[in-house]
Design an enzyme around this catalytic site. Structure first.
Site, PDB file in Angstrom:
ATOM      1  N   ASP A 182     -16.505  65.278  50.759  1.00  0.00           N
ATOM      2  CA  ASP A 182     -15.099  65.561  51.042  1.00  0.00           C
ATOM      3  C   ASP A 182     -14.196  64.598  50.259  1.00  0.00           C
ATOM      4  O   ASP A 182     -13.226  65.016  49.615  1.00  0.00           O
ATOM      5  CB  ASP A 182     -14.844  65.442  52.542  1.00  0.00           C
ATOM      6  CG  ASP A 182     -13.375  65.580  52.898  1.00  0.00           C
ATOM      7  OD1 ASP A 182     -12.898  66.728  53.007  1.00  0.00           O
ATOM      8  OD2 ASP A 182     -12.701  64.544  53.063  1.00  0.00           O
ATOM      9  N   GLU A 218     -17.207  66.972  62.312  1.00  0.00           N
ATOM     10  CA  GLU A 218     -17.737  68.318  62.512  1.00  0.00           C
ATOM     11  C   GLU A 218     -19.133  68.254  63.128  1.00  0.00           C
ATOM     12  O   GLU A 218     -19.810  67.221  63.098  1.00  0.00           O
ATOM     13  CB  GLU A 218     -17.810  69.047  61.167  1.00  0.00           C
ATOM     14  CG  GLU A 218     -16.487  69.178  60.436  1.00  0.00           C
ATOM     15  CD  GLU A 218     -15.545  70.168  61.097  1.00  0.00           C
ATOM     16  OE1 GLU A 218     -16.018  70.978  61.936  1.00  0.00           O
ATOM     17  OE2 GLU A 218     -14.345  70.116  60.794  1.00  0.00           O
ATOM     18  N   THR A 243      -6.128  75.779  62.926  1.00  0.00           N
ATOM     19  CA  THR A 243      -5.331  74.612  63.308  1.00  0.00           C
ATOM     20  C   THR A 243      -4.124  74.438  62.403  1.00  0.00           C
ATOM     21  O   THR A 243      -2.980  74.326  62.861  1.00  0.00           O
ATOM     22  CB  THR A 243      -6.198  73.347  63.276  1.00  0.00           C
ATOM     23  OG1 THR A 243      -7.283  73.498  64.196  1.00  0.00           O
ATOM     24  CG2 THR A 243      -5.384  72.128  63.672  1.00  0.00           C
ATOM     25  N   VAL A 244      -4.356  74.434  61.096  1.00  0.00           N
ATOM     26  CA  VAL A 244      -3.253  74.211  60.151  1.00  0.00           C
ATOM     27  C   VAL A 244      -2.328  75.418  60.117  1.00  0.00           C
ATOM     28  O   VAL A 244      -1.097  75.278  60.113  1.00  0.00           O
ATOM     29  CB  VAL A 244      -3.796  73.890  58.741  1.00  0.00           C
ATOM     30  CG1 VAL A 244      -2.642  73.740  57.750  1.00  0.00           C
ATOM     31  CG2 VAL A 244      -4.625  72.612  58.774  1.00  0.00           C
ATOM     32  N   ILE A 247       0.405  62.639  53.798  1.00  0.00           N
ATOM     33  CA  ILE A 247       0.826  61.621  52.828  1.00  0.00           C
ATOM     34  C   ILE A 247       1.225  62.327  51.536  1.00  0.00           C
ATOM     35  O   ILE A 247       0.403  63.017  50.928  1.00  0.00           O
ATOM     36  CB  ILE A 247      -0.313  60.625  52.539  1.00  0.00           C
ATOM     37  CG1 ILE A 247      -0.807  59.986  53.839  1.00  0.00           C
ATOM     38  CG2 ILE A 247       0.158  59.557  51.562  1.00  0.00           C
ATOM     39  CD1 ILE A 247      -2.017  59.100  53.666  1.00  0.00           C
ATOM     40  N   GLY A 253     -13.678  65.220  68.222  1.00  0.00           N
ATOM     41  CA  GLY A 253     -13.145  66.170  67.253  1.00  0.00           C
ATOM     42  C   GLY A 253     -12.808  65.576  65.910  1.00  0.00           C
ATOM     43  O   GLY A 253     -12.237  66.245  65.044  1.00  0.00           O
ATOM     44  N   LYS A 272     -11.412  65.098  46.863  1.00  0.00           N
ATOM     45  CA  LYS A 272     -10.036  64.598  46.853  1.00  0.00           C
ATOM     46  C   LYS A 272      -9.804  63.636  45.694  1.00  0.00           C
ATOM     47  O   LYS A 272      -8.747  63.678  45.036  1.00  0.00           O
ATOM     48  CB  LYS A 272      -9.724  63.924  48.186  1.00  0.00           C
ATOM     49  CG  LYS A 272      -9.729  64.901  49.353  1.00  0.00           C
ATOM     50  CD  LYS A 272      -9.644  64.188  50.690  1.00  0.00           C
ATOM     51  CE  LYS A 272      -9.703  65.170  51.851  1.00  0.00           C
ATOM     52  NZ  LYS A 272      -9.727  64.496  53.162  1.00  0.00           N
ATOM     53  N   GLU A 313      -0.214  70.151  47.789  1.00  0.00           N
ATOM     54  CA  GLU A 313      -0.028  68.795  48.310  1.00  0.00           C
ATOM     55  C   GLU A 313      -0.933  68.495  49.495  1.00  0.00           C
ATOM     56  O   GLU A 313      -1.484  67.401  49.616  1.00  0.00           O
ATOM     57  CB  GLU A 313       1.441  68.598  48.723  1.00  0.00           C
ATOM     58  CG  GLU A 313       1.759  67.238  49.308  1.00  0.00           C
ATOM     59  CD  GLU A 313       1.611  66.113  48.298  1.00  0.00           C
ATOM     60  OE1 GLU A 313       0.720  65.255  48.503  1.00  0.00           O
ATOM     61  OE2 GLU A 313       2.368  66.099  47.313  1.00  0.00           O
ATOM     62  N   GLY A 318      -4.909  66.593  60.665  1.00  0.00           N
ATOM     63  CA  GLY A 318      -4.166  66.972  61.863  1.00  0.00           C
ATOM     64  C   GLY A 318      -3.284  68.175  61.629  1.00  0.00           C
ATOM     65  O   GLY A 318      -2.858  68.464  60.511  1.00  0.00           O
TER      66      GLY A 318
END
Length: 432
Positions: free
Chosen positions: A202, A191, A14-15, A137, A188, A206, A130, A303
């Site tokens: 997760d 997961e 996706t990315v 963001i 979606g 971060k 980043e 996204g």
């Protein structure tokens, strides 16, 4: 500087597809920014014949990572393949071959960031990440550049879109956890195995990255106290609403003088707090600085294109450094030796929901226990549970040391009048 900068891309999910789209379609913008053309020369994939949603030109695809890592013509490697060990090996090899690296891999940076940044410095390379926190963001660059002259004292962040979506739907629609989780998976947002998200891992990765950068102190994943949302009930959220609170899974990194506390847990925020209005899959990070005061960064935390935008922005930074011949100076060794607060030094308010025997003396026994352990009470709500002989008691404490509050929880389990401690959550952002 060369007329064309060659980029190798590790991963085309996706990315990765978003990165290809932005680089291929924004050539004019990139050339204006960095003074040369940018070309994705090779792309590492797991299957050559797989149907993809971007034009890749089959000659660019490879299943052999060395076609990128050992290619002397490739200047920058972008890692968006995910995972940890293979990604670590590929990034280390790229850096040792004097290739600059951009990654979106939060797991990799949370667990091996120190090693990788050191390798980058030793080889005169840039390593930017980043996109590893909050996707679109620009929070990491804001900490290292925009707020670099300030002393950051606290960061509170909603940094996981899955849990924020679940808690939003549970709070606003009164639905149960299992039902909303299933919906999130169908849409979606979650997961098939949501454990990393809903149990807070997760977000913990971060907040460890944010703590390291914000406090200039190396925070390991094991330093983060973690609790997830899988035990949150609709009843908890209804009582939060009645008391004027909104629940969010919040990563907290705070510093007092030279000691830090880092945690991820369900937190009650006053409805008027800016983070309380961050709904669904959106992310936000609230930053407190001694000079700047309070600031908030808000936007899409995941996204295809938001994440790809952060990746390509890092790529632009690498190319600007190449033009100025200043690569390899981006990794700043943490200024401070890590010192973590003990539980005696962590102070917060707490929300507590108890089922107790509905009889004379119960209320007095509870207030006596809190008084003896020197924790004062800010709010108390008591409601009978029909046809059960029990009462539901909701308590919000004043600020207390975490060690004292944990002692209260232990003593409540031993109290004859208490049947069950149903839930307990931290309260933040409420200075009343």
């Amino acid at each position: 500087m060369k007329d064309v900068i060659s980029v190798g891309l590790l991963g085309l999910g996706t990315v990765g597809s978003g990165v290809v789209h932005l680089i291929d379609n924004h050539q004019d913008k990139l050339k204006h920014q960095v003074g040369c053309n940018v070309k994705i020369t090779k792309i590492l994939v797991s299957q050559l014949e797989k149907k993809r949603d971007v034009q890749t030109n089959g000659s660019r695809l490879t299943i052999n990572p060395d076609d990128i890592l050992e290619d002397s013509e490739i200047d920058v490697v972008i890692e968006v393949m995910g995972g940890i060990e293979s990604a670590r090996e590929h990034v280390l090899k790229a850096l040792r071959n004097h290739k600059h690296v951009v990654t979106a891999n939060k797991d990799l940076m949370a667990l091996h960031g120190k090693e990788l940044l050191q390798a980058a410095a030793e080889n005169g390379c840039d390593l930017f990440y980043e996109a590893s926190v909050a996707a679109g963001i620009p929070i990491l660059r804001s900490l290292t550049e925009g707020l670099s002259s300030d002393r950051i004292t606290k960061m509170m962040g909603i940094v996981n879109g899955t849990t924020n979506y679940i808690l939003t739907k549970m709070s606003q629609e009164g639905r149960g956890y299992d039902e909303v989780l299933k919906e999130a998976q169908e849409l979606g947002f979650a997961e098939a195995d949501p454990t990393s998200d809903v149990e807070g891992l997760d977000a913990a990765r971060k907040i460890a990255i944010l703590g390291t950068l914000g406090f200039s102190m190396h925070i390991d994943l094991d330093d983060v106290s973690v609790s997830g949302i899988s035990s949150v009930t609709a009843e908890d959220l209804e009582y939060c609403r009645q008391l004027g609170y909104t629940m969010k899974l919040v990563g907290i990194a705070s510093r007092t003088e030279d000691k830090a506390e880092v945690s991820v847990e369900p937190v009650l925020l006053p409805d008027a707090h800016p983070l309380a209005s961050v709904h669904n899959e959106f992310n936000a990070i609230y930053v407190y600085g001694e000079a700047v005061g309070e600031t908030m960064f808000y936007g899409p935390g995941a996204g295809k294109l938001p994440t790809a935008t952060a990746v390509v922005s890092d790529l632009v930074e690498v190319l600007k450094n190449m033009r100025l011949d200043v690569n390899g100076n981006s990794a700043v060794i943490p200024q401070f030796v890590k010192k973590l607060k003990t539980e005696d030094e962590v102070f917060a308010k707490y929300f507590l929901r108890i089922h107790a025997k509905d009889k004379p003396g119960t209320f007095a026994a509870l207030t006596t226990l809190f008084s003896e352990l020197e924790i004062s009470l800010e709010k108390i709500l008591q409601l009978p549970l029909k046809n059960s002989g029990l009462a539901e008691i909701i308590i919000v404490t004043h600020k207390a040391a975490k060690s004292d509050y944990k002692n209260v929880l232990r003593q409540l389990d031993l109290l004859e009048e208490v049947v069950d401690v149903k839930s307990s959550y931290r309260v933040e952002g409420d200075e009343r």
